[in-house]
Write a protein that holds these residues in place. Sequence first.
Motif, PDB file in Angstrom:
ATOM      1  N   GLU A  61       9.152 -14.202  57.316  1.00 39.58           N
ATOM      2  CA  GLU A  61      10.272 -15.046  56.934  1.00 39.58           C
ATOM      3  C   GLU A  61      11.108 -15.405  58.156  1.00 39.58           C
ATOM      4  O   GLU A  61      11.180 -14.651  59.119  1.00 39.58           O
ATOM      5  N   ASP A  62      11.745 -16.577  58.091  1.00 42.39           N
ATOM      6  CA  ASP A  62      12.592 -17.028  59.194  1.00 42.39           C
ATOM      7  C   ASP A  62      13.848 -16.167  59.269  1.00 42.39           C
ATOM      8  O   ASP A  62      14.372 -15.695  58.264  1.00 42.39           O
ATOM      9  N   VAL A  63      14.361 -16.016  60.486  1.00 44.01           N
ATOM     10  CA  VAL A  63      15.589 -15.280  60.769  1.00 44.01           C
ATOM     11  C   VAL A  63      15.526 -13.864  60.175  1.00 44.01           C
ATOM     12  O   VAL A  63      16.496 -13.358  59.645  1.00 44.01           O
ATOM     13  N   GLN A  64      14.343 -13.246  60.200  1.00 42.29           N
ATOM     14  CA  GLN A  64      14.155 -11.864  59.777  1.00 42.29           C
ATOM     15  C   GLN A  64      13.345 -11.148  60.856  1.00 42.29           C
ATOM     16  O   GLN A  64      12.484 -11.757  61.491  1.00 42.29           O
ATOM     17  N   LEU A  65      13.606  -9.855  61.055  1.00 40.49           N
ATOM     18  CA  LEU A  65      12.875  -9.115  62.067  1.00 40.49           C
ATOM     19  C   LEU A  65      11.607  -8.492  61.497  1.00 40.49           C
ATOM     20  O   LEU A  65      10.508  -8.870  61.855  1.00 40.49           O
ATOM     21  N   GLY A  66      11.772  -7.526  60.604  1.00 41.41           N
ATOM     22  CA  GLY A  66      10.610  -6.852  60.049  1.00 41.41           C
ATOM     23  C   GLY A  66      10.973  -5.441  59.633  1.00 41.41           C
ATOM     24  O   GLY A  66      12.146  -5.109  59.440  1.00 41.41           O
ATOM     25  N   THR A  67       9.961  -4.585  59.503  1.00 40.78           N
ATOM     26  CA  THR A  67      10.169  -3.210  59.058  1.00 40.78           C
ATOM     27  C   THR A  67       9.402  -2.245  59.950  1.00 40.78           C
ATOM     28  O   THR A  67       8.433  -2.623  60.616  1.00 40.78           O
ATOM     29  N   LEU A  68       9.831  -0.972  59.929  1.00 40.97           N
ATOM     30  CA  LEU A  68       9.140   0.070  60.687  1.00 40.97           C
ATOM     31  C   LEU A  68       7.910   0.532  59.919  1.00 40.97           C
ATOM     32  O   LEU A  68       7.899   0.581  58.680  1.00 40.97           O
ATOM     33  N   GLN A 114      19.970  -1.400  64.187  1.00 39.27           N
ATOM     34  CA  GLN A 114      19.679  -0.520  63.057  1.00 39.27           C
ATOM     35  C   GLN A 114      18.244  -0.008  63.111  1.00 39.27           C
ATOM     36  O   GLN A 114      17.985   1.195  62.944  1.00 39.27           O
ATOM     37  N   LEU A 115      17.276  -0.917  63.329  1.00 40.62           N
ATOM     38  CA  LEU A 115      15.864  -0.517  63.379  1.00 40.62           C
ATOM     39  C   LEU A 115      15.599   0.424  64.551  1.00 40.62           C
ATOM     40  O   LEU A 115      14.843   1.396  64.426  1.00 40.62           O
ATOM     41  N   LYS A 116      16.216   0.162  65.694  1.00 39.69           N
ATOM     42  CA  LYS A 116      16.024   1.033  66.856  1.00 39.69           C
ATOM     43  C   LYS A 116      16.594   2.429  66.593  1.00 39.69           C
ATOM     44  O   LYS A 116      15.998   3.433  66.996  1.00 39.69           O
ATOM     45  N   LYS A 117      17.754   2.477  65.917  1.00 40.58           N
ATOM     46  CA  LYS A 117      18.341   3.780  65.593  1.00 40.58           C
ATOM     47  C   LYS A 117      17.439   4.556  64.630  1.00 40.58           C
ATOM     48  O   LYS A 117      17.209   5.756  64.796  1.00 40.58           O
ATOM     49  N   GLU A 118      16.917   3.855  63.591  1.00 37.86           N
ATOM     50  CA  GLU A 118      16.017   4.511  62.648  1.00 37.86           C
ATOM     51  C   GLU A 118      14.771   5.020  63.361  1.00 37.86           C
ATOM     52  O   GLU A 118      14.318   6.148  63.110  1.00 37.86           O
TER      53      GLU A 118
END
Length: 443
Positions: A348-355, A270-274
């Motif tokens: 946070e654990d098991v979270q990637l992040g934001t653009l 999802q993040l890569k597509k965004e």
Amino acid sequence: MAEGGVTDLALDETQKELQECPICYTEYKDPRMLDCSHSFCLKCLQELRLTQNKDDKNIVCPLCRKETALTGAGVDMLPGGSKDVNQQEQTEGQGLKVMCQACDEENEAISRCRDCKHYLCQECLKAHNRLASLRAHKIVALTELNVESEEITEDIELKKVPKCCKHTDHDLCLYCDTCEVLICNECTNFDHRESLHSHISVDEAFSKCKQEVNESASKTEEYIKAFLSANPVSVDHSRYRLDMMLAKTYSQITLKAEKEITKIREKEKQLKKEARDIVIKRDMEFAYATIPEQTLSKVNEVMTTATYYEILESKKKMLRDLNEQVKVHKSLDIKHGKSFLGFKESEEDVQLGTLLLEEKWERDETFANVYGSGQLAAYSTTLAINKDDQLLILDNPAVKIFNKEYQLLHQFLPGKEAGVDGTPTCLAVDSSNLIADWLILVL
């Protein structure tokens, strides 16, 4: 010695344990035998294998902890094990018949291994004795396996008098009660002198030993009964259940991890597509911004190379293209800052992040050390950020403008441009990127 072979009492005591798997405590289903001669259901061994190290080529017996080497086919290729004790009535006067538990050939058993608790035929007895790991097991002939067998065996053992290891010509006929070791007559003249040691006969020592062991065994039996009363489930079953719980826990952990990994991979896509969509949109804007220059270049080329007639024929199109490009250029929001795209990791654990779509200036010690020899901190009032996210630094007497890559874009002398002879002390930038105010220290 009692007549008639194995008695009903001996069969009653062993029949139940011989017909039940020591792991699941139910009747054997497709039993398989390990090298230690302990037998278990095939399914129980397969489940037990899952709880042990799969990379290891051995399986550990849950009863005696001895290892059995496995082939590539695993526990499926283990030989068949004990199924039951077949009691068949034979002709009158021949008594009861016990079948071998170590093979499937339905041979009559001639002996019993007290360690493995299996009845063995002649061939299986030979195979049992050939294995080095089983040589220390106690084998008893069926003719001696009866109520009186223990006492008879004891009498036989007492008649086999061993020799002294120090005085090899003398029998071990005495027992040193002080040292608790068997000795010969010669030993009483050297290491076990009567003046310092207490000697008794072997018979008396055996009687005392038997009494002490029986008393200790009685106490142990009472403890075991109390323990079993307080813990009705057997220890073997508890250990088996613990192994099963470990396998189940491993499976649950793996399943949860796979679910979380799937979520992370989906978020990654999802993040890569965004990010890709943002870059495509911005790149198109940058591409549109180059069209007016290309149009102007073509118009200039026509005006300098074409004939009067060609220019006049192209006039309407050239003017239309130029006007359209002016409108397009005005509608575009082209900034250098749009060339930025970043990512901020989540704490946070098991979270990637934001653009990150916009750059934010942060103190960079590397730049501070390169520019001004680390003295920027002493002149914090000489820094400013304009609306294009450019850094303005007052480096007396000049004002220098940098981009995010710390590249010098422009510099000027504010005092001279304002017609004032002085030294600026601070910067202030308005919404139009103009230096709106600075203080001058007049000398």
